[in-house]
Design an enzyme around this catalytic site. Structure first.
Site, short mmCIF file in Angstrom:
data_model
loop_
_atom_site.label_atom_id
_atom_site.label_comp_id
_atom_site.label_asym_id
_atom_site.label_seq_id
_atom_site.Cartn_x
_atom_site.Cartn_y
_atom_site.Cartn_z
N HIS A 1 3.35 -0.46 -8.87
CA HIS A 1 3.00 0.95 -8.87
C HIS A 1 4.08 1.75 -9.61
O HIS A 1 5.22 1.33 -9.68
CB HIS A 1 2.92 1.48 -7.43
CG HIS A 1 1.69 1.08 -6.72
ND1 HIS A 1 1.72 0.58 -5.44
CD2 HIS A 1 0.39 1.08 -7.09
CE1 HIS A 1 0.48 0.32 -5.04
NE2 HIS A 1 -0.34 0.62 -6.03
N GLY A 2 3.68 2.91 -10.10
CA GLY A 2 4.65 3.78 -10.73
C GLY A 2 4.67 3.59 -12.23
O GLY A 2 3.80 2.95 -12.80
N SER B 1 -0.14 0.99 -14.89
CA SER B 1 0.60 1.83 -15.86
C SER B 1 1.59 0.96 -16.62
O SER B 1 2.32 0.20 -16.01
CB SER B 1 1.38 2.94 -15.15
OG SER B 1 0.51 3.83 -14.54
N ASP C 1 -7.73 5.51 -1.07
CA ASP C 1 -6.76 4.53 -1.57
C ASP C 1 -5.93 3.97 -0.39
O ASP C 1 -6.16 4.33 0.76
CB ASP C 1 -5.89 5.26 -2.62
CG ASP C 1 -5.19 4.33 -3.58
OD1 ASP C 1 -5.47 3.13 -3.56
OD2 ASP C 1 -4.36 4.82 -4.38
N HIS C 2 -4.95 3.12 -0.73
CA HIS C 2 -4.07 2.47 0.26
C HIS C 2 -3.98 3.14 1.63
O HIS C 2 -3.47 4.25 1.76
CB HIS C 2 -2.62 2.43 -0.27
CG HIS C 2 -2.45 1.56 -1.45
ND1 HIS C 2 -2.10 0.24 -1.34
CD2 HIS C 2 -2.61 1.81 -2.76
CE1 HIS C 2 -2.04 -0.30 -2.55
NE2 HIS C 2 -2.34 0.64 -3.43
N HIS D 1 -4.55 -2.79 -9.41
CA HIS D 1 -3.63 -1.71 -9.03
C HIS D 1 -2.39 -1.78 -9.92
O HIS D 1 -2.03 -2.84 -10.40
CB HIS D 1 -3.14 -1.91 -7.58
CG HIS D 1 -4.13 -1.54 -6.54
ND1 HIS D 1 -3.92 -0.55 -5.63
CD2 HIS D 1 -5.35 -2.06 -6.24
CE1 HIS D 1 -4.95 -0.46 -4.81
NE2 HIS D 1 -5.84 -1.37 -5.17
N GLU E 1 4.71 4.00 -4.45
CA GLU E 1 3.63 4.96 -4.62
C GLU E 1 3.50 5.74 -3.34
O GLU E 1 3.46 5.14 -2.27
CB GLU E 1 2.32 4.23 -4.94
CG GLU E 1 1.17 5.19 -5.21
CD GLU E 1 -0.13 4.47 -5.54
OE1 GLU E 1 -0.60 4.63 -6.67
OE2 GLU E 1 -0.67 3.76 -4.68
N ASN F 1 -7.23 1.19 -10.81
CA ASN F 1 -6.68 2.45 -10.33
C ASN F 1 -5.79 3.10 -11.39
O ASN F 1 -5.01 2.42 -12.05
CB ASN F 1 -5.87 2.21 -9.06
CG ASN F 1 -6.74 1.79 -7.89
OD1 ASN F 1 -7.95 1.68 -8.02
ND2 ASN F 1 -6.11 1.56 -6.75
N SER G 1 -5.50 9.40 -1.77
CA SER G 1 -4.55 8.61 -0.98
C SER G 1 -4.23 9.37 0.31
O SER G 1 -4.62 10.53 0.47
CB SER G 1 -3.26 8.39 -1.78
OG SER G 1 -2.59 9.64 -1.94
N GLU H 1 -6.45 -5.87 0.28
CA GLU H 1 -5.43 -6.36 -0.65
C GLU H 1 -4.79 -7.62 -0.12
O GLU H 1 -4.43 -7.71 1.05
CB GLU H 1 -4.36 -5.28 -0.88
CG GLU H 1 -3.23 -5.72 -1.81
CD GLU H 1 -2.30 -4.58 -2.23
OE1 GLU H 1 -2.81 -3.47 -2.50
OE2 GLU H 1 -1.09 -4.80 -2.27
ZN LIG Z 1 -2.41 0.61 -5.41
#
Ligand SMILES: [Zn+2]
Length: 342
Positions: free
Chosen positions: A212-213, A253, A95-96, A250, A169, A272, A53, A161
């Site tokens: 994210h996270g 988690s 990444d992003h 993406h 993130e 990811n 990233s 995206e």
């Molecule tokens: Zn992402």
């Protein structure tokens, strides 16, 4: 094997789509975390992706240098050097990257690939992500078209995206984004396909409620059917076969394994992984420090124990711990045992 060539990278995604599996793409920030990914993938006989990233690149360049492109290039060069010792294929990805960081991150990295190609060397990265999700779709795609011309010319795949991944993130917080933007519409997907497919190969991160996270299992409301509907719309409008787009997942988690598996049905070929491997790397270090408390510290005039405060001792444990989580990701995504080299 060395890092995948363009032809191998393309074949990886084509085979994954056909076989309904996906490649885990792990964020790394150091040689240790990159080595952990290679170890885990090799043990799983799975191909996969190592990604950096903007924040990871800054970190890797040194805390006083903070040059995101330099640090990312440095990690990529390390992977190019060591990957040939592992019997799997690995792709290198960034990444992003939001529009305001393109000049500092993606563009210099593409320029470096251009320079390497002219010198007869392999590409530095196999793919780059441009994240224009904060922009109106037309502006997002306008920038993506320009970049895709550049990446296609250099045999690099571009990830874009549509919609917004929620959460936070790398200091990029999207908690203020309206809820509907968290779900890509079939029309957005059609428009993206129409404008980009004629230029070059691209991956699409189409959001479907992802965040994210880290979240406790069950706290993320995913709607994978959004991916199915986007694929179906493009298939119908352009008269194509099943799952015409290469999709990226993406913010996975905390999502249920059944939901991950459902996305594989809809053409997700890359997922990811960051938060979970961060924890897996840190967990053995915590264990080490607590168990070796009086050796890692110099207590009351003592000298400590050099064997346990040598960073290699606990970083070896961290590498192993993260590699185990890498293996789990490959298993979750059904890429275990599917290396194109095996
Ligand atoms: Zn992402």
């Amino acid at each position: 094997m060395p890092v995948a060539t363009y032809q191998q990278y393309v074949r990886m995604f084509d085979e994954a789509k056909k076989g309904k599996y996906a490649y885990p793409a792990f964020n790394v920030t150091s040689t240790e975390t990159a080595n952990a990914v290679l170890l885990g993938l090799a043990e799983s006989k799975s191909d996969g992706i190592i990604q950096v990233s903007t924040g990871g690149g800054e970190f890797a360049s040194g805390s006083s240098i903070k040059d995101m492109a330099l640090g990312a290039a440095s990690i990529a060069l390390h992977v190019h050097n060591v990957a040939s010792r592992y019997n799997i294929l690995v792709g290198l990805h960034t990444d992003h990257c939001q529009a305001d960081k393109l000049e500092k991150f993606v563009k210099p990295l593409i320029a470096e690939t251009e320079r390497r190609r002219a010198a007869g060397q392999p590409n530095l990265f196999n793919s780059h992500m441009f994240d224009g999700s904060a922009l109106p779709l037309s502006k997002n795609l306008e920038i993506a078209e320009e970049l895709l011309k550049l990446t296609a010319k250099n045999e690099i795949i571009l990830e874009i995206e549509t919609g917004v991944v929620g959460g936070e993130e790398d200091g990029h917080d999207t908690s203020g984004v309206s809820n509907e933007k968290l779900y890509t519409t079939p029309e957005d997907v059609e428009t993206a396909y129409e404008r980009l497919s004629k230029i070059g190969r691209f991956l699409l991160a189409a959001t479907f409620g992802n965040v994210h996270g880290v979240y406790k299992p069950g706290n993320v409301k995913l709607t994978p059917k959004i991916l199915r509907d986007g694929q179906a719309a493009v298939q119908k409008k352009f008269g194509l076969g099943l799952n015409p787009l290469d999709l990226v997942f993406h913010g996975g988690s905390g999502s249920a394994l059944s939901e991950i598996h459902e996305t594989l049905e809809y053409g997700v070929v890359k997922m990811n992984v960051d938060t979970d491997t961060q924890y897996a790397f840190t967990r053995p270090i915590v264990d080490w420090m607590l168990k070796n408390y009086d050796g890692v510290l110099k207590i009351e005039g003592e000298v400590g124990d050099k064997k346990v405060y040598d960073p290699r001792s606990y970083l070896k444990a961290a590498e192993k711990g993260m590699a185990k989580r890498v293996q789990q990701a490959a298993s979750d995504l059904r890429s275990t045992g599917k290396s194109l080299l095996s």
